[in-house]
Write a protein that holds these residues in place. Structure first.
Motif, short mmCIF file in Angstrom:
data_model
loop_
_atom_site.label_atom_id
_atom_site.label_comp_id
_atom_site.label_asym_id
_atom_site.label_seq_id
_atom_site.Cartn_x
_atom_site.Cartn_y
_atom_site.Cartn_z
N SER A 63 79.70 -111.18 -30.51
CA SER A 63 78.80 -110.88 -29.73
C SER A 63 77.98 -109.54 -30.08
N ARG A 64 78.30 -109.07 -31.02
CA ARG A 64 77.42 -107.90 -31.26
C ARG A 64 76.22 -108.19 -32.14
N HIS A 65 75.38 -107.40 -32.25
CA HIS A 65 74.12 -107.42 -33.03
C HIS A 65 73.70 -106.54 -33.96
N LEU A 66 72.93 -106.91 -34.76
CA LEU A 66 72.59 -106.06 -36.11
C LEU A 66 71.82 -104.80 -35.20
N SER A 67 72.09 -103.86 -36.19
CA SER A 67 71.41 -102.39 -35.50
C SER A 67 69.97 -102.66 -35.77
N PRO A 68 69.05 -102.21 -34.43
CA PRO A 68 67.61 -102.55 -34.80
C PRO A 68 67.08 -101.40 -35.78
N PRO A 69 65.81 -101.70 -36.44
CA PRO A 69 65.23 -100.87 -37.15
C PRO A 69 65.06 -99.40 -36.52
N ALA A 70 64.90 -98.47 -37.44
CA ALA A 70 64.58 -97.16 -36.81
C ALA A 70 63.19 -97.23 -36.19
N ALA A 71 63.18 -96.75 -34.74
CA ALA A 71 61.73 -96.76 -34.36
C ALA A 71 60.75 -95.79 -34.79
N VAL A 72 59.64 -95.83 -34.70
CA VAL A 72 58.63 -94.83 -34.79
C VAL A 72 58.30 -94.12 -33.56
N GLU A 79 77.96 -117.06 -13.82
CA GLU A 79 78.16 -116.83 -15.12
C GLU A 79 77.22 -116.36 -15.95
N ILE A 80 75.96 -116.55 -15.67
CA ILE A 80 74.70 -115.93 -16.23
C ILE A 80 74.77 -114.32 -15.98
N THR A 81 75.29 -114.03 -14.64
CA THR A 81 75.29 -112.71 -14.09
C THR A 81 76.44 -111.99 -14.86
N ARG A 82 77.72 -112.72 -14.89
CA ARG A 82 78.71 -112.23 -15.64
C ARG A 82 78.23 -111.64 -17.16
N PHE A 83 77.85 -112.68 -17.83
CA PHE A 83 77.26 -112.54 -19.35
C PHE A 83 76.36 -111.42 -19.21
N ALA A 84 75.37 -111.32 -18.27
CA ALA A 84 74.53 -110.10 -18.33
C ALA A 84 74.88 -108.76 -18.03
N GLU A 135 77.99 -103.34 -22.68
CA GLU A 135 78.07 -102.91 -24.13
C GLU A 135 76.82 -102.14 -24.73
N HIS A 136 75.86 -102.50 -24.15
CA HIS A 136 74.41 -101.77 -24.44
C HIS A 136 73.97 -100.71 -23.62
N ALA A 137 74.45 -100.07 -22.60
CA ALA A 137 74.13 -99.21 -21.76
C ALA A 137 73.52 -98.05 -22.29
N HIS A 138 73.96 -97.73 -23.43
CA HIS A 138 73.57 -96.35 -24.22
C HIS A 138 72.30 -96.88 -25.30
N ASP A 139 72.09 -98.02 -25.39
CA ASP A 139 70.79 -98.45 -26.44
C ASP A 139 69.73 -98.58 -25.69
N ASP A 140 68.74 -98.58 -26.39
CA ASP A 140 67.44 -98.94 -26.05
C ASP A 140 67.19 -100.40 -26.32
N PHE A 141 66.85 -101.14 -25.20
CA PHE A 141 66.91 -102.39 -25.15
C PHE A 141 65.91 -103.03 -24.52
#
Length: 694
Positions: free
Chosen positions: A241-250, A402-407, A413-419
């Motif tokens: 379920s994890r994703h590749l790290s995004p490229p560094a933002a400018v 289930e859509i709500t639960r998946f979201a 998992e990504h609460a501290h990421d920029d998404f």
């Protein structure tokens, strides 16, 4: 340390050697068939190719494991027969069975006979496959002793046979790579991949023969199996379920978290924040109280696919050209997800709608694309086994909860990421079947129940719904709306629990509305009247942003430019059909651009535009023009083209100008002709069950 490889001999095969041969053969054929199974499915459905190899190898492991056990269970009893029972025929019998089973299972995969449900023609093919396998096995039985006891046959022959998984494994890698590239750029030529596979295959066979002189074949085959089976399954189970790290933002982002929330088939007047007499939708009303609410927002199209393509690209259906189920987004158009991804955001999509498939280009730019129906493995045996073993991960469709639960899980998992997260609820799309707690309180009228899905029959005119039953149908729809509204409440509550609600940009919209016989018909996709293209649009800014209502007519096609503008990502609005709404957030004014909508799914192709209070609908085949004054005639009952020649002439002049602008955009993006999408027959069957295709 090296070991010599002992030549196989049918006349001197002990129980131990026979069991080892059965195990090695089952392992070899099982892995080979697993690679073949998934490779074939990916080549049949290239647009569903997995984007991460670790995940793609999981069905290989599952399929190969299943074939391994089937072959081993068949061979092992014969391998363990006492010498006095089988005598010198044991080796020949094992070779015969291994050849026959491998042929049978290979052909079964090729003809897609691994499903439990067989049609009459598939049953005939299965009988043919069995007979062919037995014939091959019998022939091999006659020749086996002579072949395997002939001293002129070198042990390298056995090595080449057992290296088959390596050969097909390399083929799988090339098929996966080619399928993935075809999903992104379908114009790619296969010649390079064919040449690369041929060269690699030849090198692998040479390497296998070379290794056979030094290392016992079973050992390096077993090591390869361990890597192929255990490694990918572990990657898929524990890190899938994890994703590749995004490229560094400018630079520094203006906004760190973006949620695009969409609800399918939601009319504007079904939300109580926009219509006080509608059944209450408290969760959406709460979101509206924190947002800039556009009371007169319009969809770019009256059905899902062209509507979302416009929202994701910022250009009208006449420009991107995705007007039918068999077309996809041109490569020259960048999607909103691609722009967000290249700017450093983690991108993901969760939801359900049969139109939002990779075949149409909707997955472009998303690292994780969990829009159902899921078909990422192409229907291989391995994928079906995984779906049975892990139903939560590989369910073909997701319910609203289930859509709500998946979201919620993804946000946690990504609460501290920029998404950038796109969350799409399929309901209240038909068939309407609200859960018991959301059903109407009264009993259904005669001939009706708590489920309604008669759109195709109504559209064809074979079923006519009387007025009392029409009210009941609308109540079932409103029950679905309340159900989705409660799920939106759970979602926003999770954002608040995670402490990221205030810092998240939330854009809420619908792809289109729904007709309940206002103009004599039902459902959507057939007209460009208000009930089908007027939709809700809320934009909640981070922090204490604008919280007011705006009555100007705007389009949800502006979402592309608006999100980019608010996030500080540069874009040129000159090359868009829909202007950004960002001036409103800075105290500025919007120019009075026409609001565009087009491309019904059914009947005659039409295009509509609204400027001020005037709405024009043009039919492209009959050249009919309809004109309505939405201020005086909000229900579109009086066609002014019948009584006002001046307005009609002006409408045709405006149409000519709009077409010139569309052509200029198509020329800018080098969009010429149609871009076909490869739609799988099973997908067409799903769409047929929903009444979209016939």
């Amino acid at each position: 340390m090296t070991e010599s490889t002992k030549a196989f001999s049918a006349s001197s095969l002990s129980r131990h050697e026979a069991a080892r041969f059965a195990l090695t053969t089952a392992l070899s054929e099982g892995l080979a068939l697993g690679f073949f199974d998934v490779s074939l499915s990916l080549s049949h459905r290239p647009a569903g190719a997995l984007r991460h190899l670790g995940g793609a190898l999981a069905p290989v492991a599952a399929s190969g494991g299943a074939f391994f056990f089937v072959i081993l269970i068949t061979l092992l009893p014969f391998a363990l027969l006492p010498a006095r029972t089988a005598g010198q025929r044991k080796g020949a019998l094992l070779v015969s069975l291994a050849t026959g089973m491998g042929t049978f299972l290979g052909l079964a995969v090729f003809y897609n006979l691994t499903r439990l449900e067989l049609s009459a023609i598939q049953a005939r093919i299965l009988v043919l496959v069995v007979c062919l396998s037995l014939a091959i096995g019998a022939r091999q039985y006659d020749r086996a002793r002579a072949v395997w006891t002939d001293p002129r046959v070198p042990p390298e022959t056995l090595a080449a046979f057992l290296s088959l998984p390596l050969l097909l494994g390399s083929g799988f890698l090339f098929v996966w790579s080619w399928a993935y590239r075809r999903a992104a750029a379908p114009a790619d030529s296969p010649k390079f991949w064919v040449a690369a596979f041929s060269i690699t295959g030849a090198l692998l066979v040479m390497a296998a023969i070379h290794l056979a002189r030094r290392v016992r074949v079973e050992r390096w085959l077993g090591a390869m199996a361990l890597l192929v089976v255990v490694g990918p399954v572990g990657m898929w189970m524990f890190n899938g379920s994890r994703h590749l790290s995004p490229p560094a933002a400018v630079g520094t982002r203006a906004i760190h978290k973006v949620l695009f929330l969409s609800i399918d088939t939601l009319r504007a007047d079904a939300v109580s924040a926009l219509n006080p007499v509608a059944p209450p939708t408290p969760s959406l009303d709460s979101l509206a109280s924190d947002s800039l609410v556009f009371t007169r927002a319009y969809s770019p199209a009256p059905w899902t696919l062209p509507s979302f393509v416009s929202m994701m690209t910022g250009v009208a259906p006449q420009v991107h050209g995705v007007k039918t189920p068999r077309q996809r987004i041109p490569e020259s158009l960048m999607t909103l997800a691609e722009r967000m991804r290249e700017s450093g955001y983690i991108t993901a999509a969760i939801g359900h709608n049969p139109w939002l498939r990779p075949e149409h280009g909707m997955s472009r730019g998303f690292e994780g694309y969990d829009i159902c129906p899921r078909d990422e493995y192409g229907g291989s045996l391995g994928s079906r086994l995984l779906a049975r073993l892990f139903p939560g991960r590989l369910k073909p469709t997701l319910t609203t909860p289930e859509i709500t639960r998946f979201a919620d899980d993804w946000l946690h998992e990504h609460a501290h990421d920029d998404f950038f997260l796109w969350l799409h609820y399929f309901k209240p799309h038909g068939p309407y079947e609200p859960p018991e707690a959301y059903r109407p309180r009264e009993n259904p009228p005669a001939g009706m129940g708590y489920r309604f899905g008669g759109a195709p029959a109504i559209r064809m005119g074979s079923v006519v719904i009387p007025p009392p039953q029409r009210l009941w149908v609308r109540e079932l729809y409103e029950g679905e709306v309340r159900f989705v509204d409660d799920n939106v409440g759970e979602l926003t509550a999770e954002l608040k629990r995670l402490g990221i609600y205030d810092e998240t940009l939330i854009v809420f919209a619908s792809d289109h509305g729904e007709e309940f016989w206002e103009h004599g018909s039902f459902e959507h996709g057939h007209t460009l009247y208000e009930e089908l293209i007027r939709v809700p649009l809320f934009i909640k800014l981070p922090g204490q942003g604008l919280k007011l209502r705006d009555d100007r007519r705007v389009s949800t096609g502006s979402i592309y430019a608006t999100v980019l503008g608010l996030c500080g990502i540069k874009d040129d609005p000159r090359w868009l059909s829909y202007a950004p709404l960002t001036p409103l957030f800075r105290g500025g004014l919007l120019n009075d651009y026409p609001v565009l909508s087009a491309s019904p799914l059914y009947y005659e192709d039409r295009e509509a535009w609204i400027q001020g209070s005037t709405k024009c609908i043009h039919s492209r085949v009959t050249d009919r023009m309809q004109i309505f004054d939405l201020t005086r005639d909000p229900n579109e009952e009086r066609d002014l083209s019948m009584t006002s020649p001046d307005k009609t002439r002006k409408a045709f002049d405006d149409l000519a100008s709009l077409r010139e602008a569309d052509e200029a955009l198509r020329e800018h993006y080098r969009i010429r002709g149609e871009y076909p999408a490869a739609i799988d027959p099973e997908v067409l069957e799903q769409l047929r069950s929903l009444g979209y295709v016939h």
